[in-house]
Design an enzyme around this catalytic site. Structure first.
Site, PDB file in Angstrom:
ATOM      1  N   SER A   1      -0.148  24.213 -41.015  1.00  0.00           N
ATOM      2  CA  SER A   1      -0.844  23.764 -42.221  1.00  0.00           C
ATOM      3  C   SER A   1      -1.054  24.994 -43.080  1.00  0.00           C
ATOM      4  O   SER A   1      -1.012  26.126 -42.564  1.00  0.00           O
ATOM      5  CB  SER A   1      -2.199  23.169 -41.841  1.00  0.00           C
ATOM      6  OG  SER A   1      -3.021  23.017 -42.982  1.00  0.00           O
TER       7      SER A   1
ATOM      8  N   TYR B   1     -10.147  23.016 -36.930  1.00  0.00           N
ATOM      9  CA  TYR B   1      -8.783  22.731 -37.386  1.00  0.00           C
ATOM     10  C   TYR B   1      -8.109  24.021 -37.865  1.00  0.00           C
ATOM     11  O   TYR B   1      -6.978  24.328 -37.463  1.00  0.00           O
ATOM     12  CB  TYR B   1      -8.838  21.690 -38.509  1.00  0.00           C
ATOM     13  CG  TYR B   1      -7.496  21.286 -39.074  1.00  0.00           C
ATOM     14  CD1 TYR B   1      -6.644  20.440 -38.360  1.00  0.00           C
ATOM     15  CD2 TYR B   1      -7.076  21.719 -40.331  1.00  0.00           C
ATOM     16  CE1 TYR B   1      -5.416  20.055 -38.887  1.00  0.00           C
ATOM     17  CE2 TYR B   1      -5.861  21.342 -40.869  1.00  0.00           C
ATOM     18  CZ  TYR B   1      -5.032  20.504 -40.137  1.00  0.00           C
ATOM     19  OH  TYR B   1      -3.818  20.126 -40.657  1.00  0.00           O
TER      20      TYR B   1
END
Ligand SMILES: NC(=O)c1ccc[n+]([C@@H]2O[C@H](COP(=O)([O-])OP(=O)(O)OC[C@H]3O[C@@H](n4cnc5c(N)ncnc54)[C@H](OP(=O)(O)O)[C@@H]3O)[C@@H](O)[C@H]2O)c1
Length: 269
Positions: free
Chosen positions: A146, A159
């Protein structure tokens, strides 16, 4: 008219998180390019629907359910994947979960779960497949990280940590695989129109169950899949995918003080 041959013709590609979002779009795009596919995630019915959507392009889609948090099962699951087509040319580590909760509101168990799925899941699955790739002298490992693997925002501490960890691990692995004909591509998406925010974990582990407005206006998973495919074909080390993603990466890298001040104001809503 016969289909033109492509880079992916007859390549065996194992994709996790293949039932929805980016993984489903990538599976379809690879089916259209002649790949043989092994599709994994927890929800077998979603995988079956993806296999059915691929049917006009290929009969070669093997549904292999897998929970990325259950690492002990991976050797057996990898053996089943290998037995089906006789080889694995590419592993796309795509499955993952996001987060929407402040640090002080997040149970430690949620941090542990995100790390187990997003980071250790990819590491353990890669280790289950790598000996086979080394033995046959070819392979490609794709890691869907990401933009949060390169920077950070509020509400996604676990995350961001899991995605940052992927960069350390897989950049090191790539350096170990120089001259082994095995490639590692890190994909850093941002703002892709999927249900990732709806499935994201809140502080107590329940689903956030809301579509982020920025996500809703994002890039389509199909456009994202097309960019991932181009990066794989070019054997790129890393690719950033998504609206304005290069600008935020640039600001974070060269003006981190500015990034840190702005992101705190816009991301905590
Ligand atoms: N959308 C974005 O803007 C964006 C941005 C940056 C990074 N990403 C990354 O892109 C990847 C795909 O996300 P997406 O946007 O396509 O969202 P998504 O539709 O929610 O896809 C996530 C996939 O991961 C699978 N998954 C989750 N937990 C799992 C587990 N324990 N075991 C096995 N599979 C599991 C899910 O399937 P099951 O629930 O059936 O298991 C689902 O198919 C993720 O790694 C995400 O972090 C997305």
């Amino acid at each position: 008219m016969p289909r033109r041959s492509t880079f992916f013709d007859d390549k065996v590609v194992w994709i996790t998180g293949a039932g929805t979002g980016i993984g489903a779009a990538l599976t379809m795009a690879l089916a259209q390019r002649g790949a043989r596919l092994i599709v994994s995630s927890r929800d077998e019915s979603a995988l079956n629907r993806v296999r059915d959507r691929c049917a006009p392009y290929t009969p070669h889609v093997f549904v292999l359910p897998l929970d990325l948090g259950h690492h002990d099962h991976f050797p057996n699951t990898a053996a089943a994947a290998l037995a089906h087509f006789g080889r694995i040319d590419m592993l796309v580590n795509n499955g993952g979960i996001s987060q929407r909760a402040l640090v002080m509101e997040t149970d430690f168990e949620v941090d542990r779960r995100i790390m187990a799925v997003n980071y250790l899941g990819q590491v353990a699955l890669t280790k289950a497949v790598l000996p086979h790739m080394l033995a046959k002298g070819f392979g490609h490992i794709v890691v869907v990280s990401s933009i949060m693997g390169k920077m950070a925002t509020p509400l996604r501490s676990g995350y961001c940590a899991s995605k940052h960890a992927l960069h350390g691990y897989f950049n090191a692995l790539r350096s170990e695989l120089v001259r082994k004909n095995i490639f590692v591509t890190l994909v850093c998406p941002a703002g892709i129109r999927t249900e990732i925010s709806q499935r994201a974990l809140t502080g107590d582990g329940s689903a956030y169950a809301r579509m982020d407005p920025r996500q809703d206006k994002g890039m389509s998973p199909e456009a994202c899949a097309a960019q991932i495919i181009r990066a794989i074909e070019r054997r790129k080390d890393e690719v950033l995918v998504g609206p304005a993603v290069k600008y935020s990466a640039y600001i974070n890298r060269f003006f981190p003080w500015l990034y840190n001040r702005v992101i705190g104001k816009i991301a905590v809503t």
